[in-house]
Design an enzyme around this catalytic site. Sequence first.
Site, PDB file in Angstrom:
ATOM      1  N   LYS A  50       0.832  -1.204   0.000  1.00 43.12           N
ATOM      2  CA  LYS A  50       0.000   0.000   0.000  1.00 43.12           C
ATOM      3  C   LYS A  50       0.868   1.257   0.000  1.00 43.12           C
ATOM      4  CE  LYS A  50      -3.662  -2.478   2.446  1.00 43.12           C
ATOM      5  NZ  LYS A  50      -4.352  -2.772   3.737  1.00 43.12           N
ATOM      6  N   GLN A  94      -4.303  -1.352   9.874  1.00 43.39           N
ATOM      7  CA  GLN A  94      -4.255  -2.689   9.283  1.00 43.39           C
ATOM      8  C   GLN A  94      -4.856  -3.715  10.245  1.00 43.39           C
ATOM      9  OE1 GLN A  94      -3.403  -3.331   6.159  1.00 43.39           O
ATOM     10  NE2 GLN A  94      -3.693  -5.534   6.356  1.00 43.39           N
ATOM     11  N   ASP A 117     -10.767   2.808   4.509  1.00 46.37           N
ATOM     12  CA  ASP A 117     -11.173   1.404   4.479  1.00 46.37           C
ATOM     13  C   ASP A 117     -12.693   1.270   4.354  1.00 46.37           C
ATOM     14  OD1 ASP A 117      -9.332  -0.698   4.508  1.00 46.37           O
ATOM     15  OD2 ASP A 117      -8.803  -0.357   6.612  1.00 46.37           O
TER      16      ASP A 117
END
Length: 282
Positions: A50, A94, A117
């Site tokens: 990412k 994460q 997200d």
Amino acid sequence: MAARLLSGHEVAEAVYEELRTRLKEHPFVPSLRVIRLGEDPASVSYVRLKDKRARALGYRSQVEVYPEDLPEEALLRRIQELNADPGVDGILVQLPLPRHIRTERVLEAIDPLKDVDGFHPLNVGRLWSGGEGLFPCTPLGVVRLLKHYGVELKGKEVVIVGRSNIVGKPLAALFLREDATVTLAHSRTQNLPEVARRAEILVVAVGRPHLVQKEWVRPGAIVVDVGVNRVGDRLLGDVHPEVAEVASALTPVPGGVGPMTVAMLMYNTWKAALLRRHGVPA
Ligand code: GUN
């Protein structure tokens, strides 16, 4: 007849090309902050991908790594600081988090406008009620990939196997928004192979290597494999390779949905940067 392989790399590249054009049109630099706790090898590798991709696009990207035993309160305080920081457009924590941390508390602490997200309950609500918001990357990637290859979704019989908050549930909402007829199946579904066989578009996101056999697939169906299972040194999908004998199209593992998740994170980060600068209803 062998199934057509639907490459995610090709579609991800198209997304990046589109983003490069938009970045030229709007003179701002999106900034992404990724938080990782501990050293889980899969998380280390995903976060690196990412960060690398964000930098390649010219975004400002920083990864914050904390020890696995970071107290929940310390993580929440750090998120509040990033929420208040005008130089940060997107915040991603994460997952999975260590067991002592309540994931819902963390996800709910992120400013919904910076929630790249799409896991905050406000964005989840907007996704289901048809509004504008930030939506989860992997489901966005699945829909984008299918559209890129010209797959019509309207009125289609879609079966999703797997009801996670990260993939199955938000993907069901996205397909509904595309006017598909959606069945959300899971480990307790009775006659799962029979249900899967109803699908014109079958998406599998359960994390069980090679679960789906060719008998589960309607001849000519389009099959999307979201599974990423490390078995020894191999990466296996949730779909058995023999499915290629009956499906008309299939996403490979690796190289199918995986690259799309990162691409849609880059899209969400750009969108968060744009929305924050132009203002959206709270
Ligand atoms: N872990 C596995 N998938 C995801 C994802 O989409 N977002 C985050 N933050 N963590 C993950």
